[in-house]
Motif scaffolding. Sequence first.
Motif, PDB file in Angstrom:
ATOM      1  N   VAL A 208      42.339  38.041  29.930  1.00 17.74           N
ATOM      2  CA  VAL A 208      42.785  39.307  29.361  1.00 17.74           C
ATOM      3  C   VAL A 208      42.090  40.506  30.011  1.00 17.74           C
ATOM      4  CG1 VAL A 208      41.170  39.727  27.446  1.00 17.74           C
ATOM      5  CG2 VAL A 208      43.625  40.083  27.097  1.00 17.74           C
ATOM      6  N   GLY A 209      41.139  40.206  30.912  1.00 18.39           N
ATOM      7  CA  GLY A 209      40.490  41.277  31.655  1.00 18.39           C
ATOM      8  C   GLY A 209      39.201  41.798  31.069  1.00 18.39           C
ATOM      9  N   LYS A 210      38.698  41.168  30.026  1.00 21.28           N
ATOM     10  CA  LYS A 210      37.458  41.631  29.408  1.00 21.28           C
ATOM     11  C   LYS A 210      36.232  41.170  30.188  1.00 21.28           C
ATOM     12  CE  LYS A 210      36.702  42.045  25.081  1.00 21.28           C
ATOM     13  NZ  LYS A 210      36.461  41.744  23.653  1.00 21.28           N
ATOM     14  N   LEU A 211      36.332  40.025  30.850  1.00 16.46           N
ATOM     15  CA  LEU A 211      35.251  39.489  31.669  1.00 16.46           C
ATOM     16  C   LEU A 211      35.781  39.224  33.073  1.00 16.46           C
ATOM     17  CD1 LEU A 211      33.708  36.945  29.105  1.00 16.46           C
ATOM     18  CD2 LEU A 211      32.721  39.132  29.806  1.00 16.46           C
ATOM     19  N   PRO A 212      34.930  39.373  34.114  1.00 18.14           N
ATOM     20  CA  PRO A 212      35.429  39.246  35.491  1.00 18.14           C
ATOM     21  C   PRO A 212      35.701  37.817  35.935  1.00 18.14           C
ATOM     22  CG  PRO A 212      33.067  39.733  35.482  1.00 18.14           C
ATOM     23  CD  PRO A 212      33.532  39.830  34.054  1.00 18.14           C
ATOM     24  N   LYS A 213      34.814  36.882  35.571  1.00 16.07           N
ATOM     25  CA  LYS A 213      34.936  35.502  36.038  1.00 16.07           C
ATOM     26  C   LYS A 213      34.397  34.536  34.991  1.00 16.07           C
ATOM     27  CE  LYS A 213      34.467  36.143  41.066  1.00 16.07           C
ATOM     28  NZ  LYS A 213      33.654  35.782  42.242  1.00 16.07           N
ATOM     29  N   LEU A 214      34.937  33.337  35.012  1.00 16.07           N
ATOM     30  CA  LEU A 214      34.399  32.254  34.201  1.00 16.07           C
ATOM     31  C   LEU A 214      33.169  31.671  34.896  1.00 16.07           C
ATOM     32  CD1 LEU A 214      34.660  30.073  31.900  1.00 16.07           C
ATOM     33  CD2 LEU A 214      36.069  28.771  33.507  1.00 16.07           C
ATOM     34  N   GLN A 215      32.138  31.387  34.124  1.00 19.14           N
ATOM     35  CA  GLN A 215      30.966  30.686  34.646  1.00 19.14           C
ATOM     36  C   GLN A 215      31.081  29.203  34.294  1.00 19.14           C
ATOM     37  OE1 GLN A 215      28.477  32.332  36.489  1.00 19.14           O
ATOM     38  NE2 GLN A 215      29.978  33.988  36.339  1.00 19.14           N
ATOM     39  N   VAL A 216      31.137  28.358  35.323  1.00 17.40           N
ATOM     40  CA  VAL A 216      31.189  26.906  35.122  1.00 17.40           C
ATOM     41  C   VAL A 216      29.781  26.366  35.346  1.00 17.40           C
ATOM     42  CG1 VAL A 216      32.130  24.716  35.956  1.00 17.40           C
ATOM     43  CG2 VAL A 216      33.588  26.758  35.858  1.00 17.40           C
ATOM     44  N   PHE A 217      29.217  25.779  34.300  1.00 16.73           N
ATOM     45  CA  PHE A 217      27.824  25.352  34.354  1.00 16.73           C
ATOM     46  C   PHE A 217      27.706  23.937  34.923  1.00 16.73           C
ATOM     47  CE2 PHE A 217      28.048  28.551  30.969  1.00 16.73           C
ATOM     48  CZ  PHE A 217      27.109  29.457  31.452  1.00 16.73           C
ATOM     49  N   GLY A 218      27.621  23.866  36.241  1.00 18.99           N
ATOM     50  CA  GLY A 218      27.402  22.588  36.916  1.00 18.99           C
ATOM     51  C   GLY A 218      28.674  21.911  37.362  1.00 18.99           C
ATOM     52  N   ASP A 219      28.688  21.462  38.622  1.00 22.77           N
ATOM     53  CA  ASP A 219      29.838  20.694  39.140  1.00 22.77           C
ATOM     54  C   ASP A 219      29.382  19.415  39.823  1.00 22.77           C
ATOM     55  OD1 ASP A 219      28.667  21.701  41.433  1.00 22.77           O
ATOM     56  OD2 ASP A 219      30.533  22.515  42.272  1.00 22.77           O
ATOM     57  N   ASN A 220      28.185  18.947  39.433  1.00 20.65           N
ATOM     58  CA  ASN A 220      27.627  17.738  40.048  1.00 20.65           C
ATOM     59  C   ASN A 220      27.311  16.653  39.019  1.00 20.65           C
ATOM     60  OD1 ASN A 220      25.518  19.116  38.868  1.00 20.65           O
ATOM     61  ND2 ASN A 220      24.140  18.999  40.627  1.00 20.65           N
ATOM     62  N   TYR A 221      28.031  16.683  37.913  1.00 18.75           N
ATOM     63  CA  TYR A 221      27.914  15.594  36.942  1.00 18.75           C
ATOM     64  C   TYR A 221      28.672  14.369  37.448  1.00 18.75           C
ATOM     65  CZ  TYR A 221      26.182  18.912  33.414  1.00 18.75           C
ATOM     66  OH  TYR A 221      25.450  19.843  32.715  1.00 18.75           O
ATOM     67  N   GLU A 222      28.343  13.221  36.892  1.00 17.77           N
ATOM     68  CA  GLU A 222      29.050  11.992  37.270  1.00 17.77           C
ATOM     69  C   GLU A 222      30.343  11.877  36.472  1.00 17.77           C
ATOM     70  OE1 GLU A 222      26.554   8.575  37.080  1.00 17.77           O
ATOM     71  OE2 GLU A 222      25.087   9.371  38.501  1.00 17.77           O
ATOM     72  N   THR A 223      31.266  12.772  36.803  1.00 23.95           N
ATOM     73  CA  THR A 223      32.592  12.783  36.188  1.00 23.95           C
ATOM     74  C   THR A 223      33.632  12.895  37.297  1.00 23.95           C
ATOM     75  OG1 THR A 223      32.596  15.202  35.959  1.00 23.95           O
ATOM     76  CG2 THR A 223      31.703  13.949  34.110  1.00 23.95           C
ATOM     77  N   ALA A 224      34.890  12.811  36.941  1.00 26.39           N
ATOM     78  CA  ALA A 224      35.955  12.782  37.948  1.00 26.39           C
ATOM     79  C   ALA A 224      35.934  14.011  38.860  1.00 26.39           C
ATOM     80  CB  ALA A 224      37.316  12.664  37.264  1.00 26.39           C
ATOM     81  N   ASP A 225      35.654  15.184  38.311  1.00 27.08           N
ATOM     82  CA  ASP A 225      35.639  16.397  39.147  1.00 27.08           C
ATOM     83  C   ASP A 225      34.266  17.080  39.171  1.00 27.08           C
ATOM     84  OD1 ASP A 225      35.425  17.801  36.717  1.00 27.08           O
ATOM     85  OD2 ASP A 225      37.561  18.250  36.634  1.00 27.08           O
ATOM     86  N   GLY A 226      33.255  16.413  38.622  1.00 27.24           N
ATOM     87  CA  GLY A 226      31.896  16.943  38.661  1.00 27.24           C
ATOM     88  C   GLY A 226      31.530  17.871  37.518  1.00 27.24           C
TER      89      GLY A 226
END
Length: 341
Positions: A208-226
Amino acid sequence: MAILVTGGSGFIGSHTCIELLNAGYEIIVLDNLSNSHVESIEQVREITGKSLIFEHVDLLDKNEVMRVFTSYSIEAVIHFAGLKAVGESVSKPLFYYHNNVAGTLVLCEVMQQFGVKNLVFSSSATVYGLTDKVPITETTPLDAINPYGRTKLMIEEILRDLWVSDNEWSISLLRYFNPIGAHESGKIGEDPNGIPNNLIPYITQVAVGKLPKLQVFGDNYETADGTGVRDYIHVVDLAKGHLKALAKVLNSKGIEAYNLGTGIGYSVLQVLHAFEQVIGVKIPFDVCDRRPGDVAISYADPSKAQSKLGWKAEKDIYEMCRDAWKWQKNNVNGFRGKVLQ
């Protein structure tokens, strides 16, 4: 006979009020509005076309709580009221223990005094702590790791001791996983203060434009996409779970815990892509460091709730995203927002 709903103007409480009213219950909402808005009560009345009683009361004010119990004939309590931000609980532990635990003690003391012994308690999957054994069942060891989670665990133990002391009590402990979505009308939804702690309101505020970007906390977990995997449940499904738990406590004695989740785990990126699919817009994001205490995978085994309460989550991730977006775009600044043109 009425149902008292503490914290009934909050996110989950307000949705539960809608389901209670639609099911024919008379309800009294008790809330101090410290992290919610009275506008949500007006929207509940508008959505249902039914009336409810609102009492602006803090649970820590025992005289006022007693006044409410004196003024109305109360049959059962659904107890949502409490502070709920994990990060804030770490920086203000005494504030959380005093508000959540002491407030519940006041409530239970007054309930006992007035002979009201039917209670549905809003607990949390945070009582399980850092377990990575999935699915999580109600017999998974309890080990909360932050003050917020410990308040929920302490209250569960207090309620167990209460039942042991008096077997006339009937108590359901509802352990939520990750509530998201909003009412399909778009009139009520999650309205966090400041930058959201939870994934979906963060995504919707970027969209909706209230925040510039989503913060994704970590992409190196042992899951299908990290990225971390969680059990997301539509808030309306969760609200309906409270009705099932209420029916249970009104017709039996004892104390039981129930997981309320879908039993399905979605990663952060899977939720993000589902949301993008729903609204047809790409959501910018940055990957940053993991948050301390986050586990790779967490999802519920909700089979006990299905077998004992007759409850099962029905809405899928796309419905959760669709309804959350409808709420956000109609209410850019929360309950005082305006519709996007």
